[in-house]
Design a protein around this motif. Structure first.
Motif, PDB file in Angstrom:
ATOM      1  N   GLU A 120     -43.014   9.292 -41.571  1.00  0.00           N
ATOM      2  CA  GLU A 120     -43.485  10.149 -40.492  1.00  0.00           C
ATOM      3  C   GLU A 120     -44.861   9.748 -39.980  1.00  0.00           C
ATOM      4  O   GLU A 120     -45.161   9.890 -38.803  1.00  0.00           O
ATOM      5  N   SER A 125     -42.882   8.076 -34.518  1.00  0.00           N
ATOM      6  CA  SER A 125     -42.959   9.251 -33.666  1.00  0.00           C
ATOM      7  C   SER A 125     -41.891  10.246 -34.109  1.00  0.00           C
ATOM      8  O   SER A 125     -40.742   9.878 -34.319  1.00  0.00           O
ATOM      9  N   THR A 126     -42.265  11.505 -34.259  1.00  0.00           N
ATOM     10  CA  THR A 126     -41.299  12.516 -34.697  1.00  0.00           C
ATOM     11  C   THR A 126     -40.738  13.313 -33.537  1.00  0.00           C
ATOM     12  O   THR A 126     -40.020  14.274 -33.736  1.00  0.00           O
ATOM     13  N   GLN A 127     -41.047  12.910 -32.318  1.00  0.00           N
ATOM     14  CA  GLN A 127     -40.514  13.596 -31.149  1.00  0.00           C
ATOM     15  C   GLN A 127     -39.156  13.031 -30.790  1.00  0.00           C
ATOM     16  O   GLN A 127     -38.893  11.848 -30.999  1.00  0.00           O
ATOM     17  N   SER A 128     -38.297  13.880 -30.234  1.00  0.00           N
ATOM     18  CA  SER A 128     -37.023  13.360 -29.749  1.00  0.00           C
ATOM     19  C   SER A 128     -37.271  12.704 -28.397  1.00  0.00           C
ATOM     20  O   SER A 128     -38.275  12.955 -27.740  1.00  0.00           O
ATOM     21  N   THR A 129     -36.335  11.876 -27.999  1.00  0.00           N
ATOM     22  CA  THR A 129     -36.497  11.138 -26.755  1.00  0.00           C
ATOM     23  C   THR A 129     -35.156  11.004 -26.054  1.00  0.00           C
ATOM     24  O   THR A 129     -34.112  11.032 -26.703  1.00  0.00           O
ATOM     25  N   GLY A 130     -35.193  10.850 -24.773  1.00  0.00           N
ATOM     26  CA  GLY A 130     -33.983  10.582 -24.004  1.00  0.00           C
ATOM     27  C   GLY A 130     -33.848   9.099 -23.683  1.00  0.00           C
ATOM     28  O   GLY A 130     -33.005   8.704 -22.897  1.00  0.00           O
ATOM     29  N   GLY A 143     -43.233   6.401 -29.397  1.00  0.00           N
ATOM     30  CA  GLY A 143     -42.632   7.196 -28.335  1.00  0.00           C
ATOM     31  C   GLY A 143     -42.731   6.549 -26.969  1.00  0.00           C
ATOM     32  O   GLY A 143     -42.663   7.222 -25.941  1.00  0.00           O
ATOM     33  N   SER A 151     -38.229   2.901 -23.505  1.00  0.00           N
ATOM     34  CA  SER A 151     -37.270   1.958 -24.071  1.00  0.00           C
ATOM     35  C   SER A 151     -37.411   0.599 -23.397  1.00  0.00           C
ATOM     36  O   SER A 151     -37.767   0.499 -22.221  1.00  0.00           O
ATOM     37  N   GLU A 167     -27.153  12.563 -18.736  1.00  0.00           N
ATOM     38  CA  GLU A 167     -28.410  13.264 -18.963  1.00  0.00           C
ATOM     39  C   GLU A 167     -28.215  14.769 -18.760  1.00  0.00           C
ATOM     40  O   GLU A 167     -28.722  15.576 -19.517  1.00  0.00           O
TER      41      GLU A 167
END
Length: 163
Positions: free
Chosen positions: A4, A8-13, A59, A62, A146
């Motif tokens: 951790e 990055s512990t954030q979700s991403t699209g 984060g 891509s 999306e």
């Protein structure tokens, strides 16, 4: 080894594909988790995957904008994901995600509730489960995954410029 404090512990699209793991992990092995920004890692030649370590760790955006989902020359179908769009060509296959066009649901459900041995007797699944046997192999289906991740609303007619 991905902890951790580094990841990055954030979700991403953002887009990530299984083919990205090889270049990402070899980069990580060569450059380390806090590697020199100039470190490029080993050259892997012309492969489909791309290094996604900055996206995973920081984060960042891509390193890819699309990926091939499938090409099946025998079944004459294909699919590609580009940004928020997923485009199918031909019969998308069995299952209810996305639903095959003009499906005879009674026969379809019967087919998948029967024993494998019995199902193998059907000469052509396409003919068995579809009411209309004149399925256009060039038909396309477009989904905005999306906003519609379950692919329930086909939007190719409203987005001809994307198709």
């Amino acid at each position: 080894f991905l902890i951790e404090a580094v990841v990055s512990t954030q979700s991403t699209g953002e887009l990530l594909h299984v083919t990205d793991w090889l270049p990402t992990l070899t980069h990580l092995g060569a450059c380390g988790v806090h590697g020199d920004p100039g470190c490029q890692g080993p050259l892997l030649g012309d492969i489909d995957g791309v290094n996604q370590w900055s996206m995973i760790a920081k984060g960042a955006k891509s390193n890819r904008t699309e990926f091939l989902v499938n090409i099946d020359q025998k079944a004459n179908n294909a699919a590609i994901r580009m940004g928020p769009w997923k485009l199918y060509q031909g019969n998308p296959g069995k299952g209810d995600w996305p639903p095959p066009p003009r499906l005879n649901e009674k026969l379809y459900n019967k087919q998948f509730s029967e024993d494998q041995k019995v199902r193998a007797e059907y000469e052509n699944d396409h003919q068995y489960i579809f009411l209309d046997r004149s399925y256009d192999k060039l038909k396309v289906q477009l989904y905005n995954v999306e906003y519609d991740p379950a692919e329930t609303k086909e939007v190719s007619k409203q987005n001809k410029d994307i198709v």
